[in-house]
Enzyme design. Structure first.
Site, PDB file in Angstrom:
ATOM      1  N   HIS A  82      66.108  59.958  53.937  1.00 53.76           N
ATOM      2  CA  HIS A  82      65.070  61.314  54.123  1.00 53.76           C
ATOM      3  C   HIS A  82      64.892  61.465  55.468  1.00 53.76           C
ATOM      4  O   HIS A  82      64.129  62.460  55.786  1.00 53.76           O
ATOM      5  CB  HIS A  82      63.703  61.162  53.437  1.00 53.76           C
ATOM      6  CG  HIS A  82      63.710  60.725  52.068  1.00 53.76           C
ATOM      7  ND1 HIS A  82      64.410  61.767  51.108  1.00 53.76           N
ATOM      8  CD2 HIS A  82      63.199  59.769  51.210  1.00 53.76           C
ATOM      9  CE1 HIS A  82      63.977  61.501  49.952  1.00 53.76           C
ATOM     10  NE2 HIS A  82      63.523  60.272  49.911  1.00 53.76           N
ATOM     11  N   HIS A 115      64.023  50.727  50.968  1.00 51.88           N
ATOM     12  CA  HIS A 115      64.356  52.103  50.193  1.00 51.88           C
ATOM     13  C   HIS A 115      63.967  51.798  48.653  1.00 51.88           C
ATOM     14  O   HIS A 115      63.526  52.715  47.828  1.00 51.88           O
ATOM     15  CB  HIS A 115      65.758  52.182  49.977  1.00 51.88           C
ATOM     16  CG  HIS A 115      66.320  53.263  49.118  1.00 51.88           C
ATOM     17  ND1 HIS A 115      65.893  54.688  49.347  1.00 51.88           N
ATOM     18  CD2 HIS A 115      66.963  53.249  48.181  1.00 51.88           C
ATOM     19  CE1 HIS A 115      66.474  55.239  48.585  1.00 51.88           C
ATOM     20  NE2 HIS A 115      67.210  54.868  47.759  1.00 51.88           N
ATOM     21  N   HIS A 128      61.392  50.082  47.493  1.00 53.61           N
ATOM     22  CA  HIS A 128      59.595  50.128  47.745  1.00 53.61           C
ATOM     23  C   HIS A 128      59.206  48.901  46.665  1.00 53.61           C
ATOM     24  O   HIS A 128      58.006  49.105  46.756  1.00 53.61           O
ATOM     25  CB  HIS A 128      59.184  51.414  47.034  1.00 53.61           C
ATOM     26  CG  HIS A 128      59.674  52.668  48.049  1.00 53.61           C
ATOM     27  ND1 HIS A 128      59.103  53.795  48.009  1.00 53.61           N
ATOM     28  CD2 HIS A 128      60.534  52.727  48.834  1.00 53.61           C
ATOM     29  CE1 HIS A 128      59.382  54.676  48.676  1.00 53.61           C
ATOM     30  NE2 HIS A 128      60.455  53.961  49.541  1.00 53.61           N
ATOM     31  N   ASN A 140      59.148  57.591  54.311  1.00 52.46           N
ATOM     32  CA  ASN A 140      58.328  58.649  53.605  1.00 52.46           C
ATOM     33  C   ASN A 140      56.901  58.762  53.802  1.00 52.46           C
ATOM     34  O   ASN A 140      55.965  59.054  52.916  1.00 52.46           O
ATOM     35  CB  ASN A 140      58.395  57.748  52.196  1.00 52.46           C
ATOM     36  CG  ASN A 140      59.632  57.014  51.637  1.00 52.46           C
ATOM     37  OD1 ASN A 140      59.701  55.914  51.574  1.00 52.46           O
ATOM     38  ND2 ASN A 140      60.299  58.067  51.133  1.00 52.46           N
ATOM     39  N   ASP A 195      58.701  50.602  53.918  1.00 51.85           N
ATOM     40  CA  ASP A 195      58.470  52.005  53.559  1.00 51.85           C
ATOM     41  C   ASP A 195      57.032  52.272  53.414  1.00 51.85           C
ATOM     42  O   ASP A 195      56.283  52.263  52.505  1.00 51.85           O
ATOM     43  CB  ASP A 195      59.088  52.455  52.308  1.00 51.85           C
ATOM     44  CG  ASP A 195      60.725  52.344  52.468  1.00 51.85           C
ATOM     45  OD1 ASP A 195      61.079  51.207  52.714  1.00 51.85           O
ATOM     46  OD2 ASP A 195      61.696  53.339  51.913  1.00 51.85           O
TER      47      ASP A 195
HETATM   48 FE   LIG Z   1      61.454  55.019  51.018  1.00 50.05          FE
HETATM   49 FE   LIG Z   2      64.753  55.743  51.195  1.00 54.37          FE
END
Ligand SMILES: [Fe+2]
Ligand SMILES: [Fe+2]
Length: 260
Positions: free
Chosen positions: A67, A171, A173, A39, A9
């Site tokens: 997102h 997700h 992180h 992100n 991410d």
């Molecule tokens: Fe993320």
């Molecule tokens: Fe996410």
């Protein structure tokens, strides 16, 4: 042999900066670069400009996540097979969750799926992957499983073991130290980790998350500023299965770890 790099991410401008600095010297070691960019713009979603710049830097395919729908200027990009939203959205949702690529002499399919534990309601990712794999030979398949629960990610890897080349989690992180090849030949890592500011709360400036956990008045998250690191996972794939998997953690100042 197909050498694939999956970047975890990418969080806001510092994450993009880390990719700009750290990907070019790595790029030629890999045949294909996959990146989760959910992100990349301000910490939530991705804008058109960030997507274009990732492709210019040598990223071949971008996966998204929860997102995906944040910024409407990328909805047109969902027609492009290089941009994947999770495949387990309801039927009729724009975009696709799986795309095929020809990489040298090999066929590679990249898939994206969302978990359901501690996340928004979604169609079953296990059933969606089963359906996607049934009745067609996709060549080597790599799944970005975007999920919160470690158990759900490990269960998906066990479910797909022997049918895909890799299940890589995103997700949460935080890179997990459990990269391995399962008995059926599928590489698995619970989470690839984040590409963004190191001294942060999963990419955000700590002030708002600390207030959110201590009080009940929601605070808006701001991307953290400071030294960024890049987390990624390197795979070697042959005949649809993994032969090597290793974690990569690089700081934009100095390489801190380069596993195996
Ligand atoms: Fe993320
Ligand atoms: Fe996410």
């Amino acid at each position: 042999m197909l050498r694939l790099l999956m970047i975890g991410d990418i969080y806001a401008e510092p994450g993009l900066r880390a990719v700009r600095k750290l990907l070019p010297p790595l790029r030629e070691q890999f045949d294909f670069v996959l990146a989760n960019a959910e992100n990349a713009s301000g910490g939530r979603g991705v804008h058109d400009l960030a997507l274009s710049s990732l492709f210019k830097l040598g990223v071949d395919c971008v996966t998204l996540g929860n997102h995906t729908w944040r910024h409407q200027d990328i909805y047109g990009w969902l027609e492009d097979p290089r941009v994947l939203r999770p495949l387990n959205y309801p039927e009729g949702t724009p975009g696709r969750g799986l795309a095929s690529f020809q990489v040298g002499g090999e066929r590679l399919a990249v898939a994206s799926a969302l978990g359901r534990v501690f996340m928004e309601p979604m169609d079953c990712p296990f059933q969606a992957m089963d359906l996607a794999l049934k009745g067609q030979d996709l060549g080597t398949v790599v799944l970005d499983f975007h999920a919160e629960a470690t158990s759900e990610k490990a269960a998906m890897a066990a479910f797909l073991d022997g049918r895909v080349g890799a299940v890589l989690g995103t997700h949460t992180h935080v890179a997990t130290a459990d990269e391995r090849i399962l008995p059926g030949g599928t590489a698995f890592q619970t989470d690839v980790g984040m590409t963004g500011v190191r001294d942060s709360v999963i990419g955000a400036d700590p002030e708002a998350p600390v207030k959110n956990f201590r009080g009940r008045i929601p605070q808006r998250l701001k991307p953290a500023q400071g030294t960024a690191w890049l987390h990624a996972t390197a795979l070697s794939l042959q005949g649809g299965r993994a032969v090597a998997v290793s974690r990569i953690s690089l700081s934009e100042e100095v390489a801190v770890v380069s596993a195996q």
